[in-house]
Write a protein that holds these residues in place. Structure first.
Motif, mmCIF file in Angstrom:
data_model
loop_
_atom_site.group_PDB
_atom_site.id
_atom_site.type_symbol
_atom_site.label_atom_id
_atom_site.label_comp_id
_atom_site.label_asym_id
_atom_site.label_seq_id
_atom_site.Cartn_x
_atom_site.Cartn_y
_atom_site.Cartn_z
ATOM 1 N N LEU A 29 -2.085 1.752 -9.071
ATOM 2 C CA LEU A 29 -2.665 2.426 -7.920
ATOM 3 C C LEU A 29 -4.178 2.238 -7.981
ATOM 4 N N ALA A 30 -4.749 1.719 -6.917
ATOM 5 C CA ALA A 30 -6.182 1.427 -6.901
ATOM 6 C C ALA A 30 -6.989 2.667 -7.243
ATOM 7 N N GLY A 31 -7.980 2.490 -8.115
ATOM 8 C CA GLY A 31 -8.865 3.589 -8.480
ATOM 9 C C GLY A 31 -8.284 4.566 -9.468
ATOM 10 N N SER A 32 -7.182 4.215 -10.124
ATOM 11 C CA SER A 32 -6.557 5.128 -11.083
ATOM 12 C C SER A 32 -5.944 4.347 -12.231
ATOM 13 N N GLN A 46 0.843 -1.186 0.000
ATOM 14 C CA GLN A 46 0.000 0.000 0.000
ATOM 15 C C GLN A 46 0.880 1.238 0.000
ATOM 16 N N LYS A 79 -2.121 -2.731 -6.616
ATOM 17 C CA LYS A 79 -2.568 -4.006 -7.185
ATOM 18 C C LYS A 79 -1.533 -4.535 -8.162
ATOM 19 N N LYS A 134 0.586 3.807 -12.572
ATOM 20 C CA LYS A 134 1.261 2.571 -12.186
ATOM 21 C C LYS A 134 2.649 2.846 -11.631
ATOM 22 N N ILE A 146 -3.289 4.000 -0.243
ATOM 23 C CA ILE A 146 -3.727 3.530 -1.556
ATOM 24 C C ILE A 146 -3.219 2.107 -1.783
ATOM 25 N N PRO A 147 -4.118 1.118 -1.949
ATOM 26 C CA PRO A 147 -3.662 -0.239 -2.262
ATOM 27 C C PRO A 147 -2.955 -0.282 -3.604
#
Length: 558
Positions: free
Chosen positions: A426-429, A404, A417, A432, A414-415
């Motif tokens: 980056l989660a929700g975006s 994270q 992935k 990278k 921010i997780p």
């Protein structure tokens, strides 16, 4: 019970399969992309696509001026921001071909009033963004100037000429620098004996019949048919984002869709320039350690789905621009916009359009979770803090779910992935992070952060255990003055927060980050490093913005 799950990654662009794409229906699909920018209630954009010296698609949508209901057309003028840089680089190379300068010249040869630094700075350093010069955008912001203020070219040159130090040893690092290209424009003037506008007009604009292209070289200059620049402030509501900086070389070019299309096509069938010049213009820079950059001379070079791709974007005020070329296909795309929010959309659009016309695609891949999942040892090696900019720190930690991210001045975690063994979204975006693989048993030394086409390389920084609440802020209070900027900031306490007050800038708050290091909440005032005397008393501070580092401010009053 653990389950074995197989993930299928189908990498397709947009919502359409390639089997549905034909040359006849591509224009309609581009029209569909542009629908969000159409209408009489909002700013918009203009796009042209060229192939084999022919314009095969051209469209303008949205409004050039909301006050007078003037629509955008192919002859509407726009500021193009940093797309100006390729014209500046081209002018420098023309002067080199005329024998009036060498890229290896020390810049003081052509800028005799510019100060000498501890290390040699060459014209090539300016072209490759490896000079180490402080960025003029940070400097002008630190003194309290806004884009709508009247600022002349000579005033900006004078400001950067007052700087006594570099950000780094020239050639050791790549750091995007508008100062360099502004000084290149000054070198064009001194080497040619002409104004930058007159030189560009004689050797570039007239030969290419770019009749509606000019340079914004004086505040309040009247530019006929210039689109206004707008920023959204709500649903179908906008405000003007006025621009009055008369800075050129790094920015300052004003052009139209038709004119910029002529420029893009000139690289395939030149009316100005020649093969050796074009080859040099796309030659990537090389650092002192031998590393090759993606940035060349006024443009970037990359491999896009197996093809050489040359591109550059631009943005100033709320203007946005983009030029992308595929030399081997004699194919290019140009985009102009007066909408601030269009930036990342434009990058997606040009890639989508290139994929459609050039029939580019990524083969679908089926990958097991076992192959994609990073090892536990690798995840552990990624944990740490990385400096994107002086006050923009990415702190990576590990949980049972994976990695994270914590970003300075942001509360959210921010997780990250994993999409491959060393790449994380980056989660929700759409952004990278790539972690290069470290040597066995050692932590990752740096990360690569990608926002669209923009890459930021962040090195790992050492951290110590630190309690920010233990910092006594009272000894820091007082007025601080910079001889290099000829401006001062006063540090006060407001609601328990250390706050920098300035005659023109809004208050900037600081948060203790490490011993004698504080992080500010402004892009141009990101970090403050305290300077103490032998007795431990605070006597000054070094202020850093995004691309102007360690500017000394002396404490002149308690």
């Amino acid at each position: 019970m653990k389950k074995v799950i197989v993930f299928m990654f189908v990498l397709l662009v947009g919502n359409c399969s390639f089997s549905q794409i034909t040359p006849k229906n591509i224009p309609a699909k581009i029209d569909s992309l542009l629908q969000n920018w159409a209408g009489k209630h909002r700013p918009g954009m203009a796009i042209a696509v060229m192939r084999d010296q022919q314009v095969i698609y051209k469209k303008a949508v949205g409004m050039a001026n909301l006050e007078y209901d003037l629509p955008i057309s192919a002859t509407t003028r726009f500021h193009v921001g940093s797309v100006s840089k390729q014209f500046t680089a081209f002018a420098i190379l023309l002067l080199e071909s005329q024998g009036k300068l060498s890229l290896q010249d020390e810049i003081q040869k052509h800028l005799p009033k510019f100060p000498a630094f501890a290390h040699k700075v060459t014209i090539l350093h300016l072209l490759n963004h490896t000079s180490g010069l402080r960025d003029n955008g940070d400097l002008i912001s630190l003194v309290g100037s806004k884009e709508s203020d009247e600022v002349t070219f000579d005033e900006m040159v004078q400001l950067v000429s007052q700087q006594k130090h570099l950000n780094f040893v020239p050639g050791s690092t790549y750091e995007y620098c508008n100062t360099g290209y502004m000084l290149l424009a000054k070198i064009v003037e001194n080497a040619s004996g002409q104004s930058f506008l007159n030189f560009a007009t004689q050797y570039i604009f007239k030969p290419l019949d770019m009749r509606h292209t000019t340079v914004f070289d004086a505040p309040h200059k009247i530019i006929k048919n210039l689109a206004s620049s707008y920023q959204a402030i709500g649903e179908k509501k906008f405000r003007r984002n006025n621009l009055n900086y008369a800075i050129y070389g790094s920015t300052g070019l004003i052009t139209t869709l038709d004119d910029l299309s002529k420029w893009a096509m000139n690289f395939a069938q030149p009316k100005v320039g020649f093969k050796a010049l074009f080859q040099k213009m796309k030659t990537s820079g090389i650092l002192n350690n031998g590393d090759t950059l993606r940035y060349a001379l006024g443009q970037e070079v990359k491999n896009y789905k197996g093809l050489e791709c040359i591109f550059h974007g631009g943005g100033i005020a709320s203007y946005r621009a983009y030029v992308m070329r595929f030399p081997t296909k004699k194919f290019s795309i140009v985009v102009l916009s007066n909408a601030r929010a269009s930036g990342l959309h434009i990058i997606r659009y040009v890639k989508q359009i290139a994929d459609w016309y050039l029939k580019l695609k990524t083969t679908a891949k089926v990958t097991s979770r076992k192959k994609v999942k990073p090892s536990k040892a690798f995840l552990k090696a990624c944990v740490g803090s990385y400096q994107i900019q002086p006050g923009l720190i990415f702190s990576v930690s590990q949980t049972k779910a994976g990695l994270q991210l914590k970003i300075t001045n942001q509360d959210d975690l921010i997780p990250l992935k994993a999409i491959s063994a060393n790449t994380f979204m980056l989660a929700g975006s759409e952004y990278k992070i790539i972690f290069p693989r470290p040597q066995a048993g050692k932590p990752v030394a740096q990360l690569h952060y990608w926002q669209g086409d923009f890459e930021y390389i962040a090195k790992r920084i050492p951290m110590v255990d630190f309690d920010e609440k233990s910092v006594d802020l009272k000894p820091l209070l007082g007025r601080y003055y910079s001889p290099e900027l000829k401006t001062s900031y006063t540090l006060v306490l407001q609601k328990g927060k250390l706050t920098a007050l300035h005659a023109r800038n809004a208050p900037i708050t600081f948060t203790p980050f490490q011993p004698d290091v504080l992080i500010g909440n402004s892009f141009f005032l990101q970090r403050l490093i305290l300077v103490r005397n032998a007795q431990g008393k605070v006597v000054g501070g070094k202020i850093s913005g995004a691309r102007a580092k360690d500017i000394y401010f002396e404490k002149v009053r308690q």
